[in-house]
Design a protein around this motif. Structure first.
Motif, short mmCIF file in Angstrom:
data_model
loop_
_atom_site.label_atom_id
_atom_site.label_comp_id
_atom_site.label_asym_id
_atom_site.label_seq_id
_atom_site.Cartn_x
_atom_site.Cartn_y
_atom_site.Cartn_z
N SER A 1 35.49 19.51 -29.39
CA SER A 1 35.54 19.53 -30.72
C SER A 1 36.64 18.40 -30.55
O SER A 1 37.40 18.30 -29.88
CB SER A 1 36.32 20.90 -31.27
N GLN A 2 36.38 17.48 -31.88
CA GLN A 2 37.23 16.19 -31.94
C GLN A 2 37.62 16.13 -33.35
O GLN A 2 36.66 16.11 -34.17
CB GLN A 2 36.27 15.21 -31.48
N LEU A 3 38.85 15.68 -33.55
CA LEU A 3 39.30 15.57 -35.08
C LEU A 3 39.21 14.09 -35.06
O LEU A 3 39.70 13.30 -34.46
CB LEU A 3 40.78 15.95 -35.18
N LEU A 4 38.40 13.72 -36.36
CA LEU A 4 38.08 12.24 -36.59
C LEU A 4 39.02 11.78 -37.66
O LEU A 4 40.08 12.53 -38.18
CB LEU A 4 36.73 12.17 -36.79
N LYS A 5 38.83 10.77 -38.02
CA LYS A 5 39.50 10.17 -39.25
C LYS A 5 39.16 11.22 -40.57
O LYS A 5 38.23 11.78 -40.75
CB LYS A 5 39.30 8.77 -39.73
N ASN A 6 40.27 11.11 -41.43
CA ASN A 6 40.14 11.64 -42.90
C ASN A 6 39.75 13.28 -42.73
O ASN A 6 39.08 13.63 -43.47
CB ASN A 6 39.26 10.96 -43.68
N ASN A 7 40.58 13.63 -41.82
CA ASN A 7 40.47 15.19 -41.61
C ASN A 7 39.08 15.71 -41.53
O ASN A 7 38.50 16.89 -41.71
CB ASN A 7 41.15 15.97 -42.88
N LEU A 8 38.19 14.94 -40.74
CA LEU A 8 37.01 15.20 -40.59
C LEU A 8 36.83 15.76 -38.96
O LEU A 8 37.39 15.28 -38.10
CB LEU A 8 35.95 14.27 -40.45
N ARG A 9 36.38 16.86 -38.84
CA ARG A 9 36.31 17.55 -37.40
C ARG A 9 34.83 17.72 -37.16
O ARG A 9 34.02 18.31 -37.59
CB ARG A 9 36.96 18.91 -37.25
N LEU A 10 34.41 17.16 -35.62
CA LEU A 10 33.26 17.39 -35.12
C LEU A 10 33.37 18.27 -34.01
O LEU A 10 34.08 18.07 -33.14
CB LEU A 10 32.61 15.92 -34.72
N SER A 11 32.32 19.39 -34.04
CA SER A 11 32.21 20.54 -33.08
C SER A 11 30.91 20.36 -32.39
O SER A 11 29.80 20.44 -33.36
CB SER A 11 32.85 21.59 -33.26
N ILE A 12 30.68 20.41 -31.10
CA ILE A 12 29.38 20.56 -30.44
C ILE A 12 29.38 21.68 -29.53
O ILE A 12 30.20 21.75 -28.73
CB ILE A 12 28.95 19.11 -30.15
N ARG A 13 28.18 22.14 -29.45
CA ARG A 13 27.92 23.72 -28.45
C ARG A 13 26.55 23.16 -27.87
O ARG A 13 25.69 22.99 -28.43
CB ARG A 13 28.26 24.88 -28.97
N GLY A 14 26.55 23.69 -26.62
CA GLY A 14 25.31 23.63 -25.66
C GLY A 14 25.46 24.88 -25.00
O GLY A 14 26.48 25.16 -24.26
N ASN B 1 8.26 43.98 -15.59
CA ASN B 1 9.48 43.04 -15.43
C ASN B 1 9.43 42.14 -16.48
O ASN B 1 8.27 41.48 -16.75
CB ASN B 1 9.80 42.51 -13.90
N GLU B 2 10.46 41.39 -16.77
CA GLU B 2 10.47 40.22 -17.77
C GLU B 2 11.58 39.16 -17.44
O GLU B 2 12.49 39.43 -16.83
CB GLU B 2 10.95 41.13 -19.38
N LYS B 3 11.21 37.97 -18.01
CA LYS B 3 12.00 36.91 -17.87
C LYS B 3 12.15 36.30 -19.14
O LYS B 3 11.11 36.07 -19.79
CB LYS B 3 11.48 35.73 -16.88
N VAL B 4 13.20 36.12 -19.70
CA VAL B 4 13.78 35.30 -20.81
C VAL B 4 14.62 34.15 -20.65
O VAL B 4 15.73 34.34 -19.92
CB VAL B 4 14.51 36.45 -21.87
N LYS B 5 14.20 32.99 -21.11
CA LYS B 5 14.94 31.88 -20.66
C LYS B 5 15.16 31.22 -22.32
O LYS B 5 14.31 30.96 -22.90
CB LYS B 5 14.51 30.87 -20.00
N SER B 6 16.39 30.83 -22.60
CA SER B 6 16.77 30.23 -23.83
C SER B 6 17.69 29.27 -23.63
O SER B 6 18.88 29.10 -22.65
CB SER B 6 17.00 31.19 -25.02
N SER B 7 17.57 28.31 -24.60
CA SER B 7 18.75 27.28 -24.56
C SER B 7 19.35 27.01 -26.26
O SER B 7 18.45 27.24 -27.06
CB SER B 7 18.12 25.92 -24.33
N TRP B 8 20.53 26.65 -26.44
CA TRP B 8 21.06 26.76 -27.92
C TRP B 8 22.04 25.46 -27.99
O TRP B 8 22.85 25.40 -27.15
CB TRP B 8 21.98 28.09 -27.91
N THR B 9 21.91 24.76 -28.95
CA THR B 9 22.49 23.67 -29.43
C THR B 9 22.93 23.71 -30.85
O THR B 9 22.10 24.01 -31.83
CB THR B 9 21.55 22.29 -29.37
N GLN B 10 24.34 23.46 -30.81
CA GLN B 10 24.74 23.76 -32.30
C GLN B 10 25.67 22.65 -32.41
O GLN B 10 26.55 22.19 -31.72
CB GLN B 10 25.56 24.88 -32.39
N LEU B 11 25.68 22.02 -33.86
CA LEU B 11 26.62 20.84 -34.35
C LEU B 11 27.25 21.17 -35.70
O LEU B 11 26.59 21.92 -36.61
CB LEU B 11 26.19 19.52 -34.34
#
Length: 633
Positions: free
Chosen positions: A221-234, A256-266
């Motif tokens: 997470s990064q606070l940018l100019k003008n109170n704008l905050r950018l947050s990123i997750r993987g 038996n079972e295999k479950v693989k997932s990926s998650w990206t969030q902005l």
């Protein structure tokens, strides 16, 4: 003796643990996409702070939810292998899991909704909103919402460097590893975590209940100019586990079972003088491989989800504010079992919050949904609360909807021949429900008591029901001698219930503290269909769950437990049954070593060695001993 044991825990909580009493007073929640005091929402909301997670005898987030008031978690496998989350007697697809404002639910099946790719140390708090919330969050929020707020996205990462790690060893070759690191400096914040639960498992019919579950996540997470905050997750989440009789009651099932997932969030948040702009973008992909027998060709399902939303909250003055928003979602699947499909969904919504008088609060929501399957739908919601002092009254009414997932529509649809099993139905209509509730809260110092009466009327509820070959709507790839369950719309289901929540938190002195919560839910569901549906008949009619932590100097003692009563079901072919009544307890004792050298602990799951099954044929482990070491920097 078990009931005497439970009674001692309850009595003890009235004398003496955990946090300051301030944690029960004026709790701030985000259930309506804006920070409000809990008493202003008009809803029954349970809040659990992250600090309690490390003390409780649990191994995963879904196990934590299992012991929170009013939540029924039906476990197929232990320690996060697979669980169904149920609130107020709905189905597991009717609970929405939200992480920092974005829904996690997978379009393949609600069985994966408890796969939460967040390290427990990254969680700031978990809010459990009971009852309909579709007008705010959209489809699937029929029974309730599990709202997870993380420290990085909420800008609550501890200053400078914080790190913790731990290892747990136990019976059945159990080896769990956890590690977390966070760093904050000036306008930047970073966090990363790893959680891995692994065991050879207990012996089962022709196999073992093994699980190898690993998730990793990073956030910035990064606070940018003008109170704008950018947050990123993987995040990535990989699971391999025994799935015997998770989905069938066949004696030949050694799955038996295999479950693989990926998650990206902005997330982009812009604070202005009069309000906030929020933009969210999420992409998730998942691959599920299921082997009915080790040498069989697996069902191979690949799904992806894309969500984007923008909303603006205007703070008009101290007593009036509103939110307006737009949302778009795309879901897609590629499968050798269910075929290839995609679906678009969109919504526009508004939330209006008002303080009518000094102690009266009104929340109104209206959502216009559009879906490729069911077209346009209006979803209204209104909540009102009167909170003059320690005592509060509240009431809520709202409409909710849920469309079928890809499994319910297309399971076994793309195979050449299906001799038995669950069959999807492409002609399913969307579920529709009206929810009403009324309740009261009373808070005195460290004690809070809440009680709620609720009623839900559902039309076209989607569930699985035994169906003869002659009555199957599509017979192209079926056998006339097969045994089938069809996904169908149950004409009407009426659910009435009463729930009681008790929370007690007290810091006794500088060396001792106590935390205790308890929930009791009484439910009755009736449907007018002559053929019994599977999941509606499986939910608990009576549910009691509790958690308590007592700390004294360097020692911490914690106990979780639950009691469940429901209808019994049997599967003669495998000699299995859904346990109609059971009571289980987990306990953990921890000791903090001198000189901040860390903490050692000993844990017992299923202390009374109860044999039970939450879902037909899926047997849970008996008593399980483990212990370990953890440290914090």
């Amino acid at each position: 003796m078990r009931w005497i044991f439970l009674g001692c825990i309850v009595l003890q909580s009235t004398k003496v643990v955990a946090q300051s009493s301030d944690t029960l007073q004026n709790i701030t929640v985000t259930a309506n996409l804006l920070q409000q005091q809990q008493k202003e929402t008009g809803r029954n909301i349970t809040v659990l702070q992250q600090a309690l997670f490390a003390h409780l005898p649990v191994h995963s987030v879904d196990e934590l939810l299992r012991f929170l008031p009013g939540i029924e978690v039906q476990q197929r496998g232990p320690q996060g292998a697979q669980s169904n989350i149920i609130i107020r007697g709905g189905t597991f697809q009717q609970v929405l899991v939200v992480i920092d404002g974005v829904k996690l639910n997978d379009p393949l099946t609600g069985h994966f909704n408890a796969y939460i790719p967040i390290h427990p140390s990254e969680i700031d708090r978990i809010e459990i909103l009971k009852g309909a919330a579709s007008a705010v969050y959209g489809s699937e929020a029929v029974g309730g919402v599990v709202n997870i707020i993380t420290k990085t996205f909420a800008n609550k990462t501890p200053k400078k460097v914080y790190a913790n790690a731990g290892i747990t060893l136990g019976e059945n070759r159990l080896k769990n590893v956890a590690a977390h690191l966070s760093y904050k400096k000036n306008k930047s914040a970073f966090s990363g975590g790893l959680l891995s639960n692994n065991a050879a498992g207990v012996p089962l019919r022709g196999t073992t209940g093994f699980f190898y579950l690993t998730s990793a996540t990073v956030a910035y997470s990064q606070l940018l100019k003008n109170n704008l905050r950018l947050s990123i997750r993987g995040a990535i989440d990989n699971r391999s586990f025994n799935a015997q009789n998770f989905y069938t009651t066949f004696g030949s099932d050694t799955a038996n079972e295999k479950v693989k997932s990926s998650w990206t969030q902005l997330n982009l948040t812009q604070r202005t003088v009069k309000g906030n702009w929020v933009v969210d973008v999420m992409y998730k992909n998942l691959r599920d491989q299921f082997w009915f027998r080790p040498k069989a060709i697996p069902n191979d399902n690949k799904t992806n989800s894309f969500l984007s939303q923008i909303y603006y909250t205007h703070l008009a003055n101290k007593v009036v504010n509103y939110t307006i928003g737009l949302q778009a979602t795309r879901k897609a699947i590629t499968s050798n079992d269910r075929g290839n499909h995609q679906l678009w969904h969109g919504a526009a919504y508004t939330i209006f919050r008002q303080q009518l008088k000094r102690n009266i609060f009104l929340n109104q929501s209206l959502r216009l949904d559009w879906d490729e399957n069911y077209g346009f739908a209006f979803l209204p919601q209104v909540n009102i609360a009167w909170s003059p002092s320690k005592f509060s009254l509240r009431a809520s009414a709202g409409r909710s909807m849920r469309d079928a997932d890809f499994t319910e529509r297309y399971n076994n649809y793309n195979k050449t021949l299906v001799t038995s099993g669950s069959i999807g139905n492409p002609e399913l209509s969307a579920e529709k429900a009206w929810n009403v509730e009324t309740g009261a809260d009373y808070q005195w110092k460290e004690l809070k008591i809440s009680t709620t009466v609720f009623y839900r009327k559902q039309h076209n509820l989607i569930d699985w029901a035994p169906t003869l070959y002659a009555n199957m709507p599509r017979q192209v790839n079926l056998s006339p001698t097969g045994t089938y369950s069809l996904a169908k719309n149950v004409a009407s289901v009426h659910t009435t219930g009463w729930e009681l929540d008790v929370a007690y938190q007290k810091k006794i002195n500088t060396h001792a503290s106590l935390f205790f919560n308890l929930g009791f839910t009484l439910l009755r569901s009736k449907n007018n269909d002559s053929i019994p549906s599977f999941y509606i008949s499986s939910h608990a009619k009576q549910l009691l769950n509790f958690a308590t932590i007592y700390t004294f100097h360097k020692i911490s003692i914690s106990v979780n437990g639950l009691y469940k009563k429901r209808d019994e079901k049997k599967a003669a072919a495998i000699g299995a049954s859904i346990t109609p009544t059971y009571f289980i307890v987990n306990t953990k004792v921890a000791y903090q070593l001198p000189q901040k050298w860390g903490t050692v602990f000993f844990q017992v799951d299923n202390l009374f060695h109860k044999t039970y099954s939450d879902l037909l044929g899926s047997r849970m482990p008996g008593r399980w001993f483990s212990g370990g070491y953890a440290f914090v920097l």
